[in-house]
Scaffold this active site. Structure first.
Site, PDB file in Angstrom:
ATOM      1  CG  ASP A 165      19.744 -12.120  16.598  1.00 28.69           C
ATOM      2  OD1 ASP A 165      20.249 -11.537  17.579  1.00 28.69           O
ATOM      3  OD2 ASP A 165      18.714 -11.728  16.036  1.00 28.69           O
TER       4      ASP A 165
ATOM      5  CG  ASP B  81      21.263  -8.370  20.363  1.00 27.67           C
ATOM      6  OD1 ASP B  81      21.197  -9.587  20.102  1.00 27.67           O
ATOM      7  OD2 ASP B  81      20.688  -7.496  19.688  1.00 27.67           O
TER       8      ASP B  81
END
Length: 477
Positions: A146, A351
């Site tokens: 992440d 992201d």
């Protein structure tokens, strides 16, 4: 009018629209084929067992295999229900990120070596994110990658309240190299920047307690620890991570999460002396057996890109230092440039933890209108969760659909892979949705999600403050 075509091999399934009539000639660069049947087979087959991501050291870099998190589910998957839940949670994550950004911008407090690692899709682990395997002490941990998070954490025994995890949890008491982080240390104080929440003392000053909330209702809390990190044959001593004792959320069966953000506590920062602050990934699609790679280090010879790497600078923002922010200067769909005045006037986040790309309403409206102008002749279907543009493609093996190219400052370009154009909701293809969504507010921050990053080599170079893109058919071999 777009036409159905005979079934072709997967590597020929691309994304584009070709409108052919007596006065028009199609440009192959503006059209690709989306293979509907491939996704139907993927959903029907489900998982075929669990093969955890591998890793290796090559040319001074570490290569980690990446997979979709779904590859280790032991349960029969209800695809429609799973997708609905995933998109709801993805929406909650985005809203949480927007709230965090607003608070940061308003100055309010808020809660040279290389390595390649196998990267995998986690579809059968009940999440649409991607997983790698790392060593912590003497144990292997499978974690979600992440770039929107900083703290790396895993579930630990004894656990007060933990979600179901496939494989054993980390047990600090059995590791001779594990140490606790004290609550009066500079490391504990850095939690505010990394997580939005300050560290707290436990029953004594020898423990630094942490809390991370992800906005979709998921959370982890426990204490900070220091342990030996092993990735692809390279060891990093004194790695700071979260030892989660109370964890909840749709993390599937993984051990935890790998934080690839930009703060002091992220894995990127902690391994800077080893890997030079550079990492890259190629995110695979979710069909059975697909895998990509997470490369730690700046060894471009390990990449298998089929197009040249184009770089764009990271936009400096003293209030959003943890995020990777780029300048989106334009979007082309089927070779047609969208006419939106706001391009180049705001930053967008890239992201790996957000699934679906979100665009400001004015940009999305223009993108949707041009897409519908080019993708014609198919019956519509009801919207699905955050996706409002859907079609009934029952009976089609393939459809041609417009290419989507995102343009950034410095002439960098991300060419969205065909598999990132449509979101197949129902197994019979009676509900297939355009896989980009609108933000709720014009002033929210746009986000490029992992769905539109598939089959791309995305390079994060924090040393030179730039991000690069190149087309690549992901594989770990």
């Amino acid at each position: 009018m777009a036409m159905a075509t005979p079934m072709l091999p997967f590597f020929l399934s691309l994304l584009s629209l070709c409108i052919i009539n007596a006065n028009e000639v199609c440009s192959l660069e503006e059209k690709k084929m989306f293979n509907v049947q491939m996704f139907q087979k993927k959903q029907q087959h489900g998982n075929q067992g669990c093969l955890l991501p591998e890793s290796r050291r090559e040319k001074g870099s570490i290569v980690l295999e990446t997979k979709d998190t779904g590859h280790c589910s032991k349960k029969k998957i209800d695809w429609n229900r799973r997708l609905q839940k995933q998109l709801i949670l993805d929406d909650l994550r985005v809203r949480s990120m927007q709230n965090r950004i607003r608070k940061l911008v308003s100055s309010k407090k808020i809660e040279a070596s290389q390595t390649q690692i196998p990267l995998a899709s986690g579809i059968n682990l009940q999440t649409l994110n991607y997983i790698v395997t790392m060593g912590l002490g003497s144990m292997n941990m499978t974690v979600i990658i992440d770039t929107g998070s900083d703290l790396t954490w895993v579930q630990c025994q004894p656990c007060v309240s933990c979600y179901n995890q496939q494989g054993p949890m980390f047990k600090p008491s059995t590791s001779s190299s594990y140490q606790s982080v004290s609550c009066n240390s500079s490391t504990c104080l850095s939690l505010q920047t990394a997580t939005g929440n300050t560290g707290a003392c436990g029953s004594n000053t020898s423990t630094c307690n942490y809390v991370v909330n992800y906005g979709d209702g998921s959370y982890t809390n426990g204490e900070l620890g220091v342990e030996k990190l092993s990735i692809g044959g390279v060891s990093v001593s004194d790695f700071v991570f979260g030892c989660g004792r109370n964890n909840k959320g749709l993390f599937g069966g993984v051990s935890g999460l790998m934080g690839l953000g930009r703060s002091y506590l992220s894995l990127v920062s902690q391994t800077n002396a080893t890997f030079g602050g550079v990492f890259s990934y190629c995110l695979p699609t979710i069909e059975e057996g697909s895998s990509g790679s997470l490369v730690l280090g700046n060894e471009s010879s390990l990449f298998k890109n089929v197009t040249p790497i184009s770089y764009t600078r990271m936009l400096p923002n003293p209030q959003l230092t943890n995020f990777y922010i780029l300048n989106l200067t334009g979007i082309e769909i089927g070779g047609v440039a969208l006419q939106v005045p706001s391009f180049g006037s705001y930053g967008v986040l890239i992201d790996s933890g957000t699934v679906i790309t979100r665009l400001p309403p004015s940009v999305y409206k223009a993108l949707k209108a041009e897409f519908l102008k080019q993708f014609t002749g198919f019956p519509s279907a009801p919207g699905f969760s955050i996706l409002d543009t859907c079609f009934n493609l029952t009976g089609y093996d393939e459809v041609s659909t417009p290419t989507i190219n995102l343009h950034f400052e410095d002439n960098a370009e991300l060419k969205v892979d065909e598999t990132g154009t449509f979101y197949v909701v129902k197994e019979d293809a009676s509900q297939v949705c355009f896989a980009i969504a609108s933000l709720s507010d014009e002033y929210d921050t746009a986000i490029i999600g992992n769905y539109q990053q598939r089959n791309q080599r995305v390079i994060y170079d924090t040393k030179q403050s730039r991000v690069g893109f190149a087309g690549e058919q992901c594989s770990f071999s």
